[in-house]
Design a protein around this motif. Structure first.
Motif, mmCIF file in Angstrom:
data_model
loop_
_atom_site.group_PDB
_atom_site.id
_atom_site.type_symbol
_atom_site.label_atom_id
_atom_site.label_comp_id
_atom_site.label_asym_id
_atom_site.label_seq_id
_atom_site.Cartn_x
_atom_site.Cartn_y
_atom_site.Cartn_z
ATOM 1 N N VAL A 195 61.098 72.307 48.123
ATOM 2 C CA VAL A 195 60.456 71.936 46.861
ATOM 3 C C VAL A 195 59.470 70.804 47.072
ATOM 4 C CG1 VAL A 195 60.847 70.973 44.562
ATOM 5 C CG2 VAL A 195 62.419 72.690 45.483
ATOM 6 N N ASN A 196 58.226 71.051 46.682
ATOM 7 C CA ASN A 196 57.261 69.970 46.556
ATOM 8 C C ASN A 196 56.342 70.295 45.398
ATOM 9 O OD1 ASN A 196 55.569 67.656 47.046
ATOM 10 N ND2 ASN A 196 56.384 67.702 49.150
ATOM 11 N N PHE A 197 55.553 69.331 44.984
ATOM 12 C CA PHE A 197 54.802 69.475 43.749
ATOM 13 C C PHE A 197 53.359 69.024 43.913
ATOM 14 C CE2 PHE A 197 59.232 68.635 42.714
ATOM 15 C CZ PHE A 197 59.529 69.703 41.873
ATOM 16 N N VAL A 198 52.524 69.578 43.032
ATOM 17 C CA VAL A 198 51.140 69.133 42.911
ATOM 18 C C VAL A 198 50.916 68.673 41.474
ATOM 19 C CG1 VAL A 198 50.237 70.632 44.721
ATOM 20 C CG2 VAL A 198 50.382 71.493 42.378
ATOM 21 N N LEU A 199 49.960 67.786 41.293
ATOM 22 C CA LEU A 199 49.536 67.370 39.958
ATOM 23 C C LEU A 199 48.231 68.086 39.663
ATOM 24 C CD1 LEU A 199 50.351 65.355 37.655
ATOM 25 C CD2 LEU A 199 48.556 63.859 38.559
ATOM 26 N N VAL A 200 48.200 68.842 38.575
ATOM 27 C CA VAL A 200 47.024 69.642 38.248
ATOM 28 C C VAL A 200 46.555 69.341 36.829
ATOM 29 C CG1 VAL A 200 47.714 71.497 39.810
ATOM 30 C CG2 VAL A 200 48.405 71.587 37.409
ATOM 31 N N GLY A 201 45.301 69.690 36.566
ATOM 32 C CA GLY A 201 44.728 69.523 35.242
ATOM 33 C C GLY A 201 43.642 70.555 35.000
ATOM 34 N N ARG A 202 43.017 70.477 33.840
ATOM 35 C CA ARG A 202 41.893 71.377 33.566
ATOM 36 C C ARG A 202 40.731 71.042 34.508
ATOM 37 N NH1 ARG A 202 43.722 70.185 28.355
ATOM 38 N NH2 ARG A 202 42.243 68.459 28.208
ATOM 39 N N PRO A 203 39.918 72.034 34.839
ATOM 40 C CA PRO A 203 38.765 71.773 35.710
ATOM 41 C C PRO A 203 37.900 70.636 35.158
ATOM 42 C CG PRO A 203 39.072 74.133 35.457
ATOM 43 C CD PRO A 203 40.040 73.470 34.505
ATOM 44 N N GLY A 204 37.538 69.702 36.020
ATOM 45 C CA GLY A 204 36.699 68.576 35.623
ATOM 46 C C GLY A 204 37.477 67.313 35.323
ATOM 47 N N ILE A 205 38.804 67.410 35.131
ATOM 48 C CA ILE A 205 39.603 66.223 34.827
ATOM 49 C C ILE A 205 39.735 65.364 36.087
ATOM 50 C CG2 ILE A 205 41.861 67.202 35.389
ATOM 51 C CD1 ILE A 205 41.183 65.030 32.329
ATOM 52 N N ARG A 206 39.803 64.043 35.908
ATOM 53 C CA ARG A 206 39.995 63.128 37.025
ATOM 54 C C ARG A 206 41.340 62.442 36.888
ATOM 55 N NH1 ARG A 206 35.205 59.091 36.404
ATOM 56 N NH2 ARG A 206 36.162 59.112 34.320
ATOM 57 N N GLU B 246 42.602 72.327 38.320
ATOM 58 C CA GLU B 246 42.061 71.313 39.219
ATOM 59 C C GLU B 246 43.241 70.586 39.857
ATOM 60 O OE1 GLU B 246 38.646 69.196 40.717
ATOM 61 O OE2 GLU B 246 38.578 70.676 39.122
ATOM 62 N N VAL B 247 43.304 70.555 41.184
ATOM 63 C CA VAL B 247 44.378 69.845 41.878
ATOM 64 C C VAL B 247 43.989 68.373 41.983
ATOM 65 C CG1 VAL B 247 45.707 69.635 43.995
ATOM 66 C CG2 VAL B 247 45.043 71.901 43.159
ATOM 67 N N LEU B 248 44.757 67.519 41.307
ATOM 68 C CA LEU B 248 44.482 66.087 41.295
ATOM 69 C C LEU B 248 45.192 65.348 42.422
ATOM 70 C CD1 LEU B 248 44.830 65.518 37.443
ATOM 71 C CD2 LEU B 248 42.775 66.067 38.765
ATOM 72 N N ALA B 249 46.326 65.887 42.847
ATOM 73 C CA ALA B 249 47.075 65.264 43.941
ATOM 74 C C ALA B 249 48.063 66.287 44.492
ATOM 75 C CB ALA B 249 47.815 64.019 43.465
ATOM 76 N N GLU B 250 48.331 66.205 45.789
ATOM 77 C CA GLU B 250 49.276 67.092 46.442
ATOM 78 C C GLU B 250 50.441 66.288 47.009
ATOM 79 O OE1 GLU B 250 46.836 70.759 48.253
ATOM 80 O OE2 GLU B 250 46.290 68.832 49.165
ATOM 81 N N GLN B 251 51.536 66.993 47.307
ATOM 82 C CA GLN B 251 52.708 66.366 47.916
ATOM 83 C C GLN B 251 53.153 65.131 47.140
ATOM 84 O OE1 GLN B 251 54.300 67.465 50.890
ATOM 85 N NE2 GLN B 251 53.016 69.273 50.816
ATOM 86 N N ILE B 252 53.367 65.299 45.839
ATOM 87 C CA ILE B 252 53.707 64.137 45.009
ATOM 88 C C ILE B 252 55.215 63.962 44.837
ATOM 89 C CG2 ILE B 252 51.525 64.377 43.772
ATOM 90 C CD1 ILE B 252 53.123 65.366 41.353
ATOM 91 N N GLY B 253 56.006 64.818 45.427
ATOM 92 C CA GLY B 253 57.454 64.663 45.356
ATOM 93 C C GLY B 253 57.903 63.434 46.115
ATOM 94 N N ASP B 254 58.961 62.803 45.654
ATOM 95 C CA ASP B 254 59.441 61.574 46.270
ATOM 96 C C ASP B 254 60.261 61.821 47.535
ATOM 97 O OD1 ASP B 254 58.262 60.188 44.205
ATOM 98 O OD2 ASP B 254 60.081 60.139 42.987
ATOM 99 N N ASN B 255 60.722 63.065 47.734
ATOM 100 C CA ASN B 255 61.539 63.375 48.896
ATOM 101 C C ASN B 255 60.980 64.627 49.580
ATOM 102 O OD1 ASN B 255 63.631 64.300 50.669
ATOM 103 N ND2 ASN B 255 65.118 63.090 49.522
ATOM 104 N N ASP B 256 60.519 64.450 50.800
ATOM 105 C CA ASP B 256 59.909 65.571 51.517
ATOM 106 C C ASP B 256 60.930 66.643 51.904
ATOM 107 O OD1 ASP B 256 57.437 64.381 51.360
ATOM 108 O OD2 ASP B 256 57.597 63.409 53.331
ATOM 109 N N ASN B 257 62.227 66.282 51.852
ATOM 110 C CA ASN B 257 63.271 67.221 52.252
ATOM 111 C C ASN B 257 63.954 67.884 51.060
ATOM 112 O OD1 ASN B 257 62.960 66.595 55.070
ATOM 113 N ND2 ASN B 257 64.055 64.683 54.685
#
Length: 313
Positions: free
Chosen positions: A88-99, A165-176
């Motif tokens: 399990v890992n996560f990305v933070l996403v938004g509508r295209p153009g969001i920062r 829009e992918v704002l950030a990747e690998q945002i989970g606190d535990n890589d395992n």
């Protein structure tokens, strides 16, 4: 022409549950039915709309999934046919153009949100949280405006299905972090043992008194059975009453497990047998030699001999 089988899973496409279902060889090329929650998935199985359902049962960070455990405890006629692990890992996403600096509210499933606290605290310390029904639902809610959020926590697979829009990747606190899923079917005969099996049970204590839990656990320990998981859930009829969800190493066809279940049945007013099935890691179950099947068989033969009046050797 063989009729296609139907599998229910927490949808829509792109969820971790879909990734778990993709691990089931017999599900490939069959009908995959996305549903909104665990209750709907299990109802599909019980009412014959689906042949099986894939549901999350445990997370390595958050522990047991309470809605799943409670449903399995209260809905008769279900069996676990197999377990599957998904990293399990996560990305933070938004509508295209969001920062990222524009994000004030984050939509997320509560379990996913809990696993990203550290990253959110560091990068979006003033954000607010809006709960969503699933990881994909959080992204869809942001895209269509049905959720009052600028960004969503989602599984990486959402990028393949939605215009985000992918704002950030690998945002989970535990890589395992790993989530354990189970494939649930209607009640059926347990599959043949493989030597790398697990048996899942739900057990209620007969009375709330000192030593009651220990007596239950001794049904397994005195037969050389390791418990890989034990979780408590409130029964709900009164304060202080609990049921225990147990994963035990071994198969109901193993003599030691068979004998332990006899003891558990005598001990507990209610036992739910969820199934014996292959472990996800396929690790062979180890146990002391004195608990091998032939030892139990010899002991039963000895008793039969005593009862029939045979002379002891």
């Amino acid at each position: 022409m063989t009729e296609r089988r139907t599998y229910s899973y927490l949808g829509p496409a792109g969820t971790f549950t879909e990734a778990a279902l993709a691990q089931v060889p017999e599900a490939r090329g069959q009908v995959w039915n996305p549903v909104h929650n665990v209750g709907e998935a299990l109802a599909d199985v019980l009412e014959g709309r689906s042949d099986a359902a894939m549901i999350a049962i445990e997370n390595s960070i958050e522990g047991g999934v309470s809605t799943t455990l409670d449903a399995l405890a209260t809905l008769p006629g279900l069996r676990i046919a197999g377990e599957y692990l998904v990293a399990v890992n996560f990305v933070l996403v938004g509508r295209p153009g969001i920062r990222l600096e524009d994000v004030q509210v984050v939509a997320a499933h509560p379990v996913a949100y809990a696993q990203c606290h550290g990253w959110l605290g560091e990068h979006l310390p003033r954000h607010a949280h809006v709960p969503a029904a699933s990881n994909v639902a959080s992204a869809l809610g942001v895209l269509d405006g049905s959720l009052p959020a600028q960004a969503a926590i989602a599984a990486p697979g959402v990028v393949q299905h939605q215009d985000v829009e992918v704002l950030a990747e690998q945002i989970g606190d535990n890589d395992n972090a790993v989530t354990r899923f189970v494939l649930v079917t209607p009640t059926t005969v347990p599959p043949a043992p493989t030597g790398a099996d697990k048996t899942s049970l739900i057990i209620e204590l007969p009375v709330d008194q000192p030593g009651a839990l220990l007596e239950m656990l001794e049904q397994f320990s005195t037969r050389g059975i390791n418990l890989s998981a034990i979780q408590s859930r409130p029964i709900g009829d009164e304060l202080g009453r609990y049921r225990f969800v147990i994963d035990a190493d071994g198969h109901i066809h193993d003599e030691r497990m068979y004998d332990a279940l006899l003891g558990i049945r005598r001990f507990s007013p209610r036992v739910v047998f969820l199934g014996s099935y292959p472990r996800a890691d396929r690790r062979i179950v180890q146990y002391p030699e004195r608990y091998a099947d032939d030892i139990f068989v010899e002991a039963r033969d000895w008793i039969r001999g005593l009862l029939s009046g045979e002379p002891e050797a």
